[in-house]
Design a protein around this motif. Structure first.
Motif, PDB file in Angstrom:
ATOM      1  N   TYR A  11      21.813  -7.162  25.396  1.00 36.93           N
ATOM      2  CA  TYR A  11      23.012  -6.666  25.941  1.00 36.93           C
ATOM      3  C   TYR A  11      24.481  -7.006  25.564  1.00 36.93           C
ATOM      4  CZ  TYR A  11      20.372  -4.819  30.226  1.00 36.93           C
ATOM      5  OH  TYR A  11      19.640  -4.464  31.013  1.00 36.93           O
ATOM      6  N   GLY A  12      24.459  -7.910  24.453  1.00 30.92           N
ATOM      7  CA  GLY A  12      25.786  -8.279  24.020  1.00 30.92           C
ATOM      8  C   GLY A  12      26.371  -6.766  23.185  1.00 30.92           C
ATOM      9  N   GLY A  13      27.809  -6.822  23.093  1.00 29.46           N
ATOM     10  CA  GLY A  13      28.377  -5.853  22.375  1.00 29.46           C
ATOM     11  C   GLY A  13      27.968  -5.246  21.066  1.00 29.46           C
ATOM     12  N   SER A  14      27.552  -6.435  20.322  1.00 28.81           N
ATOM     13  CA  SER A  14      27.166  -5.923  18.537  1.00 28.81           C
ATOM     14  C   SER A  14      26.054  -5.302  18.751  1.00 28.81           C
ATOM     15  CB  SER A  14      27.313  -7.228  18.110  1.00 28.81           C
ATOM     16  OG  SER A  14      26.068  -8.036  18.598  1.00 28.81           O
ATOM     17  N   GLY A  15      25.143  -5.551  19.617  1.00 29.52           N
ATOM     18  CA  GLY A  15      23.927  -4.859  19.614  1.00 29.52           C
ATOM     19  C   GLY A  15      24.236  -3.368  20.224  1.00 29.52           C
ATOM     20  N   VAL A  16      24.878  -3.299  21.012  1.00 29.55           N
ATOM     21  CA  VAL A  16      25.300  -1.949  21.581  1.00 29.55           C
ATOM     22  C   VAL A  16      25.991  -1.188  20.767  1.00 29.55           C
ATOM     23  CG1 VAL A  16      26.911  -0.898  23.263  1.00 29.55           C
ATOM     24  CG2 VAL A  16      25.619  -2.846  24.063  1.00 29.55           C
ATOM     25  N   LEU A 120      31.228  -7.898  11.057  1.00 33.31           N
ATOM     26  CA  LEU A 120      31.551  -9.164  11.671  1.00 33.31           C
ATOM     27  C   LEU A 120      31.778  -8.500  13.276  1.00 33.31           C
ATOM     28  CD1 LEU A 120      33.657 -10.713   9.174  1.00 33.31           C
ATOM     29  CD2 LEU A 120      31.370 -11.167   9.480  1.00 33.31           C
ATOM     30  N   HIS A 121      31.524  -9.179  14.253  1.00 32.40           N
ATOM     31  CA  HIS A 121      31.694  -8.996  15.741  1.00 32.40           C
ATOM     32  C   HIS A 121      32.341  -9.827  16.202  1.00 32.40           C
ATOM     33  CE1 HIS A 121      29.339  -5.076  16.204  1.00 32.40           C
ATOM     34  NE2 HIS A 121      28.601  -5.510  15.259  1.00 32.40           N
ATOM     35  N   GLY A 122      32.536 -11.061  16.072  1.00 35.45           N
ATOM     36  CA  GLY A 122      33.589 -11.843  16.848  1.00 35.45           C
ATOM     37  C   GLY A 122      32.729 -13.348  17.069  1.00 35.45           C
ATOM     38  N   THR A 123      32.160 -13.979  17.819  1.00 37.75           N
ATOM     39  CA  THR A 123      31.614 -14.958  17.809  1.00 37.75           C
ATOM     40  C   THR A 123      30.924 -15.438  16.655  1.00 37.75           C
ATOM     41  OG1 THR A 123      29.827 -14.144  19.348  1.00 37.75           O
ATOM     42  CG2 THR A 123      31.392 -15.329  20.377  1.00 37.75           C
ATOM     43  N   ASP A 124      30.205 -14.610  15.927  1.00 36.73           N
ATOM     44  CA  ASP A 124      29.635 -14.847  14.825  1.00 36.73           C
ATOM     45  C   ASP A 124      30.520 -15.640  13.670  1.00 36.73           C
ATOM     46  OD1 ASP A 124      30.757 -12.474  14.477  1.00 36.73           O
ATOM     47  OD2 ASP A 124      29.415 -11.578  13.231  1.00 36.73           O
ATOM     48  N   SER A 205      30.241  -8.901  31.983  1.00 35.24           N
ATOM     49  CA  SER A 205      30.059  -9.730  30.680  1.00 35.24           C
ATOM     50  C   SER A 205      28.784 -10.605  30.651  1.00 35.24           C
ATOM     51  CB  SER A 205      31.155 -10.692  30.714  1.00 35.24           C
ATOM     52  OG  SER A 205      30.799 -11.970  31.424  1.00 35.24           O
ATOM     53  N   ASN A 206      28.509 -11.317  29.638  1.00 36.48           N
ATOM     54  CA  ASN A 206      27.155 -11.897  29.618  1.00 36.48           C
ATOM     55  C   ASN A 206      27.342 -13.423  30.006  1.00 36.48           C
ATOM     56  OD1 ASN A 206      28.804 -13.224  27.494  1.00 36.48           O
ATOM     57  ND2 ASN A 206      27.732 -12.282  26.011  1.00 36.48           N
ATOM     58  N   PHE A 207      28.257 -13.719  30.984  1.00 36.20           N
ATOM     59  CA  PHE A 207      28.412 -14.914  31.689  1.00 36.20           C
ATOM     60  C   PHE A 207      28.467 -16.147  31.022  1.00 36.20           C
ATOM     61  CE2 PHE A 207      28.573 -13.946  36.445  1.00 36.20           C
ATOM     62  CZ  PHE A 207      28.708 -12.691  36.195  1.00 36.20           C
ATOM     63  N   GLU A 280      38.533 -16.366  26.633  1.00 38.96           N
ATOM     64  CA  GLU A 280      39.259 -17.434  25.776  1.00 38.96           C
ATOM     65  C   GLU A 280      39.253 -16.685  24.433  1.00 38.96           C
ATOM     66  OE1 GLU A 280      37.596 -21.157  26.921  1.00 38.96           O
ATOM     67  OE2 GLU A 280      38.253 -21.919  24.880  1.00 38.96           O
ATOM     68  N   LYS A 281      38.089 -16.199  23.954  1.00 35.68           N
ATOM     69  CA  LYS A 281      38.089 -15.626  22.782  1.00 35.68           C
ATOM     70  C   LYS A 281      37.456 -14.127  22.893  1.00 35.68           C
ATOM     71  CE  LYS A 281      36.963 -19.796  20.346  1.00 35.68           C
ATOM     72  NZ  LYS A 281      38.186 -19.976  19.662  1.00 35.68           N
ATOM     73  N   GLU A 282      37.859 -13.306  22.016  1.00 28.72           N
ATOM     74  CA  GLU A 282      37.390 -11.936  22.265  1.00 28.72           C
ATOM     75  C   GLU A 282      37.987 -10.983  21.244  1.00 28.72           C
ATOM     76  OE1 GLU A 282      34.615 -10.111  24.223  1.00 28.72           O
ATOM     77  OE2 GLU A 282      35.607 -11.187  25.725  1.00 28.72           O
ATOM     78  N   SER A 283      36.974 -10.816  20.231  1.00 30.93           N
ATOM     79  CA  SER A 283      37.347  -9.879  18.814  1.00 30.93           C
ATOM     80  C   SER A 283      38.045  -8.650  19.388  1.00 30.93           C
ATOM     81  CB  SER A 283      36.360  -9.991  17.931  1.00 30.93           C
ATOM     82  OG  SER A 283      35.311  -8.863  18.510  1.00 30.93           O
ATOM     83  N   PHE A 284      37.341  -7.847  20.408  1.00 25.53           N
ATOM     84  CA  PHE A 284      37.764  -6.662  20.662  1.00 25.53           C
ATOM     85  C   PHE A 284      37.576  -6.270  22.110  1.00 25.53           C
ATOM     86  CE2 PHE A 284      36.803  -2.188  21.270  1.00 25.53           C
ATOM     87  CZ  PHE A 284      37.561  -1.632  20.257  1.00 25.53           C
ATOM     88  N   GLY A 285      36.504  -6.556  22.672  1.00 24.57           N
ATOM     89  CA  GLY A 285      36.485  -6.416  24.095  1.00 24.57           C
ATOM     90  C   GLY A 285      35.837  -4.983  24.336  1.00 24.57           C
ATOM     91  N   LEU A 286      34.557  -4.661  23.821  1.00 28.23           N
ATOM     92  CA  LEU A 286      34.163  -3.271  23.975  1.00 28.23           C
ATOM     93  C   LEU A 286      34.027  -2.853  25.576  1.00 28.23           C
ATOM     94  CD1 LEU A 286      32.620  -0.919  22.673  1.00 28.23           C
ATOM     95  CD2 LEU A 286      30.318  -2.085  22.897  1.00 28.23           C
ATOM     96  N   VAL A 287      33.747  -3.722  26.240  1.00 26.25           N
ATOM     97  CA  VAL A 287      33.598  -3.370  27.671  1.00 26.25           C
ATOM     98  C   VAL A 287      35.008  -2.975  28.425  1.00 26.25           C
ATOM     99  CG1 VAL A 287      33.838  -5.891  28.530  1.00 26.25           C
ATOM    100  CG2 VAL A 287      32.494  -4.405  29.868  1.00 26.25           C
TER     101      VAL A 287
HETATM  102  O1  GMT Z   1      30.870 -10.992  24.087  1.00 27.56           O
HETATM  103  C1  GMT Z   1      29.944 -11.321  23.771  1.00 27.56           C
HETATM  104  O2  GMT Z   1      29.856 -12.399  23.941  1.00 27.56           O
HETATM  105  C2  GMT Z   1      28.981 -10.721  22.969  1.00 27.56           C
HETATM  106  C3  GMT Z   1      29.370 -10.499  21.676  1.00 27.56           C
HETATM  107  C4  GMT Z   1      28.220 -10.025  20.866  1.00 27.56           C
HETATM  108  O3  GMT Z   1      28.177 -10.213  19.378  1.00 27.56           O
HETATM  109  O4  GMT Z   1      27.471  -9.052  21.116  1.00 27.56           O
HETATM  110  O5  GMT Z   1      30.475  -9.525  21.492  1.00 27.56           O
HETATM  111  C5  GMT Z   1      31.272  -9.635  20.314  1.00 27.56           C
HETATM  112  O6  GMT Z   1      31.077  -8.167  19.658  1.00 27.56           O
HETATM  113  C6  GMT Z   1      31.616  -7.017  20.622  1.00 27.56           C
HETATM  114  C7  GMT Z   1      31.321  -5.851  19.775  1.00 27.56           C
HETATM  115  O7  GMT Z   1      31.788  -5.888  18.531  1.00 27.56           O
HETATM  116  C8  GMT Z   1      33.167  -7.237  20.839  1.00 27.56           C
HETATM  117  O8  GMT Z   1      33.586  -6.199  21.457  1.00 27.56           O
HETATM  118  C9  GMT Z   1      33.269  -8.639  21.610  1.00 27.56           C
HETATM  119  O9  GMT Z   1      34.802  -8.657  21.882  1.00 27.56           O
HETATM  120  C10 GMT Z   1      32.768  -9.742  20.778  1.00 27.56           C
HETATM  121  N1  GMT Z   1      33.045 -10.926  21.670  1.00 27.56           N
HETATM  122  C11 GMT Z   1      33.662 -12.246  21.560  1.00 27.56           C
HETATM  123  O10 GMT Z   1      34.585 -11.871  20.536  1.00 27.56           O
HETATM  124  C12 GMT Z   1      33.617 -13.062  22.498  1.00 27.56           C
END
Ligand code: GMT
Length: 380
Positions: A11-16, A120-124, A205-207, A280-287
């Motif tokens: 369900y994470g944003g990167s997969g979406v 690169l999506h964020g938490t990576d 979110s993914n809690f 606390e961290k959010e590279s973009f915030g797709l949601v």
């Molecule tokens: O937000 C998450 O924990 C999931 C994570 C993921 O890898 O699926 O989301 C990251 O990638 C999304 C799509 O690019 C971004 O919109 C989210 O901001 C980003 N999450 C973080 O940076 C925490």
């Protein structure tokens, strides 16, 4: 083009994003091959140009941990050769950039060069990638990619701060499909959730800890003391138990619904007045972008790249991380003033237009061509 896409199917944003990108590219006539360990959540139904290749991690009594990178790299090798792919696009550096690099080297031995693009999506980068137990491998793998993209300028800057990357990183923001996310009238559903005409706040979110959902609950407590309101908490993950007990301890159970994982988030957004994202961290915030496309203003922290999506004082408000009192004040300034709320709703939808799927697809297509062309010129 024949494109391979590697991503997390969850369900994470990167997969979406990876899945929607593949669907969009296929709709434009490209042949898209998904290589993942499970069918991605948004990849359903038969489509002519879409192929799915499942990675099966090897299981053996000796292993406490299956060597997933090896299984993935091997699957990539097979798919690239059998399907004669032109390019491989991996989403989320850990461990996909590494598997991509390994596959590229093996394929080279077999006479095939496959350009690899890492997004690169964020938490990576911000959480997992910088962990010293894997950082050298991640830095090396990103560096070895033929192309690197980042979903926000902030994530690009953070990557360059954390790693020695000498490659140009192209910022290609996340996107939204307006066929799915847009304003819609769901008054019958709204009456079910808020029968007394209460305002509706929502968090999706993914809690995980990084989402600071406790701030959603604390700001909601303040809001609910001022006006009748309901809170929808959507998603699941390690923090859910703690958040549910917090809701009970604060006496908010009657006004809060924990809905767990939901597929049709657009229907929940359609009945909401405010989206809350205190991460606390959010590279973009797709949601947050999905909420904005549905006309829902965003009350967020100012973490990472959120400010590149949510414009303070126009589409919502940004507060310091952890300042839930400020978030509550900002939410109330909208919820107590219908005309301001309506203006912010409109602004949010207008801003979301900058991130339309069609626009961003063109950027990815241009980037693919650039990377393939750079390889051709290098060989000439
Ligand atoms: O937000 C998450 O924990 C999931 C994570 C993921 O890898 O699926 O989301 C990251 O990638 C999304 C799509 O690019 C971004 O919109 C989210 O901001 C980003 N999450 C973080 O940076 C925490």
């Amino acid at each position: 083009m024949k494109i391979g896409i590697v991503c997390y199917p969850t369900y994470g944003g990167s997969g979406v994003i990876a899945t929607e990108l593949g669907l969009g590219l296929a709709a434009k006539g490209h042949e898209v091959h998904f290589i993942t360990y499970r069918m991605p959540v948004r990849l359903n139904g038969f489509q002519q140009n879409i192929f799915y290749h499942e990675v099966t991690p090897i299981d053996y009594a000796l292993f406490d941990f299956s060597p997933y990178e090896s299984s993935l790299a091997s699957k990539i090798v097979n798919v690239v050769l059998n399907e004669d792919l032109d390019i491989l696009h991996v989403h989320y550096a850990v461990p996909h950039a590494t598997a991509g690099y390994l596959a590229k080297k093996i394929l080279l031995e077999r006479g095939k060069y496959i350009p690899v693009i890492t997004t690169l999506h964020g938490t990576d980068i911000t959480l997992v990638g910088i962990d010293q137990s894997i950082a050298p491998v991640i830095e090396f793998s990103i560096q070895q990619s033929d192309g690197v993209t980042s979903v926000s300028q902030d994530l690009k800057d953070e990557t360059l701060r954390q790693f020695q990357i000498h490659k140009e990183i192209q910022v290609i923001p996340n996107f939204i499909d307006f066929k799915r996310f847009g304003p819609s009238n769901k008054s019958h559903f709204r009456e079910l959730v808020a029968p007394q005409g209460e305002k509706i706040l929502i968090h999706i979110s993914n809690f995980r800890k990084v989402k600071r959902i406790q701030d959603v609950v604390s700001m909601f407590e303040i809001v609910r003391d001022v006006l009748p309101a309901k809170l929808l908490l959507v998603g699941d993950g390690p923090e859910r138990g703690y958040i549910e007990s917090l809701v009970r301890d604060k006496g908010l159970s009657d006004s809060t619904r924990c809905l767990g994982k939901q597929d049709a988030v657009e229907e929940l957004l359609a009945i909401s007045d405010i989206f809350v994202l205190p991460s606390e961290k959010e590279s973009f915030g797709l949601v947050a972008l999905e909420a904005m496309a549905c006309g829902v203003p965003v009350i967020s922290s100012n973490a990472g790249g959120i400010g590149e999506v949510n414009t303070h004082g126009e589409t919502g408000y940004l507060s310091e991380i952890g300042d839930y009192e400020d978030m509550a004040r900002n939410a109330l300034s909208l919820l107590l003033d219908d005309s301001r709320l309506a203006a912010f709703r409109q602004n949010a939808m207008t801003r979301a237009q900058d991130f339309g799927l069609d626009k961003i697809l063109l950027q990815y297509e241009a980037y693919y061509s650039e990377v393939v062309e750079a390889r051709r010129s290098a060989l000439a």
